[in-house]
Design an enzyme around this catalytic site. Structure first.
Site, mmCIF file in Angstrom:
data_model
loop_
_atom_site.group_PDB
_atom_site.id
_atom_site.type_symbol
_atom_site.label_atom_id
_atom_site.label_comp_id
_atom_site.label_asym_id
_atom_site.label_seq_id
_atom_site.Cartn_x
_atom_site.Cartn_y
_atom_site.Cartn_z
ATOM 1 N N GLU A 1 -0.347 -9.488 -0.757
ATOM 2 C CA GLU A 1 -1.793 -9.748 -0.609
ATOM 3 C C GLU A 1 -2.481 -9.803 -1.973
ATOM 4 O O GLU A 1 -3.370 -10.626 -2.201
ATOM 5 C CB GLU A 1 -2.423 -8.668 0.278
ATOM 6 C CG GLU A 1 -1.988 -8.794 1.738
ATOM 7 C CD GLU A 1 -2.336 -7.566 2.579
ATOM 8 O OE1 GLU A 1 -1.929 -6.448 2.191
ATOM 9 O OE2 GLU A 1 -3.011 -7.727 3.606
ATOM 10 N N GLY B 1 0.722 -5.102 0.642
ATOM 11 C CA GLY B 1 -0.401 -5.197 -0.297
ATOM 12 C C GLY B 1 -0.037 -5.907 -1.590
ATOM 13 O O GLY B 1 -0.918 -6.459 -2.270
ATOM 14 N N ALA C 1 0.867 -1.176 0.000
ATOM 15 C CA ALA C 1 0.000 0.000 0.000
ATOM 16 C C ALA C 1 0.907 1.231 0.000
ATOM 17 O O ALA C 1 2.069 1.156 0.413
ATOM 18 C CB ALA C 1 -0.881 -0.006 1.244
HETATM 19 N N1 COA Z 1 4.648 3.317 -0.569
HETATM 20 C C1 COA Z 1 5.090 4.485 -1.042
HETATM 21 N N2 COA Z 1 6.303 4.632 -1.628
HETATM 22 C C2 COA Z 1 7.077 3.532 -1.724
HETATM 23 C C3 COA Z 1 6.674 2.282 -1.255
HETATM 24 C C4 COA Z 1 5.400 2.186 -0.646
HETATM 25 N N3 COA Z 1 4.909 1.022 -0.189
HETATM 26 N N4 COA Z 1 7.667 1.383 -1.488
HETATM 27 C C5 COA Z 1 8.654 2.086 -2.097
HETATM 28 N N5 COA Z 1 8.298 3.375 -2.241
HETATM 29 C C6 COA Z 1 9.079 4.446 -2.858
HETATM 30 C C7 COA Z 1 10.249 4.861 -1.986
HETATM 31 O O1 COA Z 1 9.837 5.788 -0.994
HETATM 32 C C8 COA Z 1 11.178 5.474 -3.009
HETATM 33 O O2 COA Z 1 10.726 6.777 -3.314
HETATM 34 P P1 COA Z 1 11.818 7.985 -3.530
HETATM 35 O O3 COA Z 1 12.553 7.578 -4.770
HETATM 36 O O4 COA Z 1 10.968 9.191 -3.692
HETATM 37 O O5 COA Z 1 12.698 7.964 -2.309
HETATM 38 C C9 COA Z 1 10.940 4.619 -4.254
HETATM 39 O O6 COA Z 1 9.692 3.973 -4.049
HETATM 40 C C10 COA Z 1 12.007 3.547 -4.431
HETATM 41 O O7 COA Z 1 12.070 2.788 -3.242
HETATM 42 P P2 COA Z 1 13.449 2.586 -2.419
HETATM 43 O O8 COA Z 1 13.089 2.313 -0.997
HETATM 44 O O9 COA Z 1 14.396 3.698 -2.672
HETATM 45 O O10 COA Z 1 14.003 1.263 -3.141
HETATM 46 P P3 COA Z 1 14.961 0.160 -2.517
HETATM 47 O O11 COA Z 1 15.378 -0.710 -3.665
HETATM 48 O O12 COA Z 1 16.029 0.796 -1.685
HETATM 49 O O13 COA Z 1 14.042 -0.703 -1.498
HETATM 50 C C11 COA Z 1 12.017 -1.871 -0.862
HETATM 51 C C12 COA Z 1 12.973 -1.447 -2.012
HETATM 52 C C13 COA Z 1 10.819 -2.530 -1.485
HETATM 53 C C14 COA Z 1 12.738 -2.882 0.073
HETATM 54 C C15 COA Z 1 11.620 -0.625 -0.046
HETATM 55 O O14 COA Z 1 11.157 0.369 -0.952
HETATM 56 C C16 COA Z 1 10.525 -0.867 0.958
HETATM 57 O O15 COA Z 1 10.787 -1.416 2.011
HETATM 58 N N6 COA Z 1 9.287 -0.432 0.648
HETATM 59 C C17 COA Z 1 8.165 -0.520 1.551
HETATM 60 C C18 COA Z 1 7.650 -1.934 1.622
HETATM 61 C C19 COA Z 1 6.532 -2.014 2.664
HETATM 62 O O16 COA Z 1 6.724 -1.820 3.844
HETATM 63 N N7 COA Z 1 5.325 -2.348 2.162
HETATM 64 C C20 COA Z 1 4.171 -2.520 3.007
HETATM 65 C C21 COA Z 1 3.375 -1.273 3.047
HETATM 66 S S1 COA Z 1 1.923 -1.561 4.034
#
Ligand code: COA
Length: 260
Positions: A114, A111, A66
């Site tokens: 999911e 999500g 999400a």
């Molecule tokens: N919601 C909003 N933005 C998100 C996102 C999410 N669930 N997941 C990633 N993004 C955004 C990041 O904020 C980043 O934005 P920016 O470029 O403006 O900083 C961009 O997507 C790239 O993500 P980044 O974290 O830089 O990539 P990464 O390769 O270092 O890490 C993940 C990848 C997937 C491990 C990491 O993005 C992450 O942990 N995301 C959240 C996952 C999560 O907790 N999901 C459950 C939500 S309920």
């Protein structure tokens, strides 16, 4: 129909929906969830489409959850409505009446995991990573992750993944039953489209009732579920496709199913 955050493609009887917000790793905001709802309802009502494939745009991610920007500012009431919205869309996908294949091309977290679990089948790229990391944000899954994960992989493994928030790689996902198949990253879409094409040749009414019997049956007693199965078994006996399937076998030819 065109969408802001979704791409819709068609290859014969197979529809392909691509979640298209690669700048945020295809995170699902409310607008995207609503587009997904409308797109899958279109697929549901289009008889010419027999199989749906869902994937994510870009190289890195299926769906990274999400949208955390929205989660960060939600009120309790908005949080509940948001969860109900996601649960509803994913219920529509699970009960679409035709097979839905998740082509998991990278991160399927929160999500995203999911969404993949609501699909009928899951094919993961060898580079995919899946998990429910909500615990690390101080929240819990809200799109039925606590329920579908436990049903797919069993209570013990589900609680491990939900409480630790750890990611599993594609091989572990296959071992625990979270995905059905793992293929090389570069082969993912070709393999999935071939798989979808194979399913699209099968009898649509029988596909629909198998999915319905499994989905509904899991929430019933064995006795009630067997009664449902027998009733659906009786119903498919009324189809032209049953006559075609059995005749084709006896005549040693390939069946041509019409969904009637
Ligand atoms: N919601 C909003 N933005 C998100 C996102 C999410 N669930 N997941 C990633 N993004 C955004 C990041 O904020 C980043 O934005 P920016 O470029 O403006 O900083 C961009 O997507 C790239 O993500 P980044 O974290 O830089 O990539 P990464 O390769 O270092 O890490 C993940 C990848 C997937 C491990 C990491 O993005 C992450 O942990 N995301 C959240 C996952 C999560 O907790 N999901 C459950 C939500 S309920």
């Amino acid at each position: 129909m065109s969408f802001e955050n979704l791409l819709v493609d068609r290859d014969g009887a197979v529809a392909l929906l691509t979640i298209n917000r690669p700048q945020v790793l295809n995170a699902l905001n409310s607008a995207t969830l609503d587009e997904l709802r409308r797109a899958v309802l279109d697929v549901k009502h289009d008889e010419a489409i027999r199989v749906l494939v869902i994937t994510g745009a870009g190289e890195k991610s299926f769906v990274a959850g999400a949208d955390i920007n929205e989660l960060a500012v939600q009120t309790p009431v908005q949080g509940k409505e948001h969860a109900r919205q996601g649960q509803h869309v994913f219920d529509v996908i699970e009960n679409l009446g035709k097979p839905v294949i998740a082509a998991i091309n990278g991160y399927a977290l929160g999500g995203g995991c999911e969404l993949a679990m609501a699909c009928t089948l899951r094919v993961a790229a060898s580079t995919a990573r899946l998990g429910q990391p909500e615990i690390n944000l101080g929240i819990i899954p809200g799109y039925a992750g606590t329920q579908r994960l436990a049903r797919l992989v069993g209570k013990g493994v589900a609680l491990d993944l939900l409480l630790t928030g750890r990611q599993v790689d594609a091989d572990e996902a296959l071992r625990i039953g979270l995905v059905n198949r793992v293929v090389a990253r570069e082969a993912l879409m070709a393999d999935v489209m071939t798989f979808a094409g194979e399913l699209a040749t099968k009898a649509p009414v029988a596909l629909k009732y198998i999915i319905e019997a499994v989905n509904r049956g899991l929430d019933m007693s064995l006795d009630q579920a067997q009664f449902l199965e027998a009733t659906l078994f009786g119903l498919v006996a009324s189809t032209e496709d049953m006559r075609e399937g059995t005749q084709a076998f006896l005549q040693k030819r390939k069946p041509q199913f019409k969904g009637r």
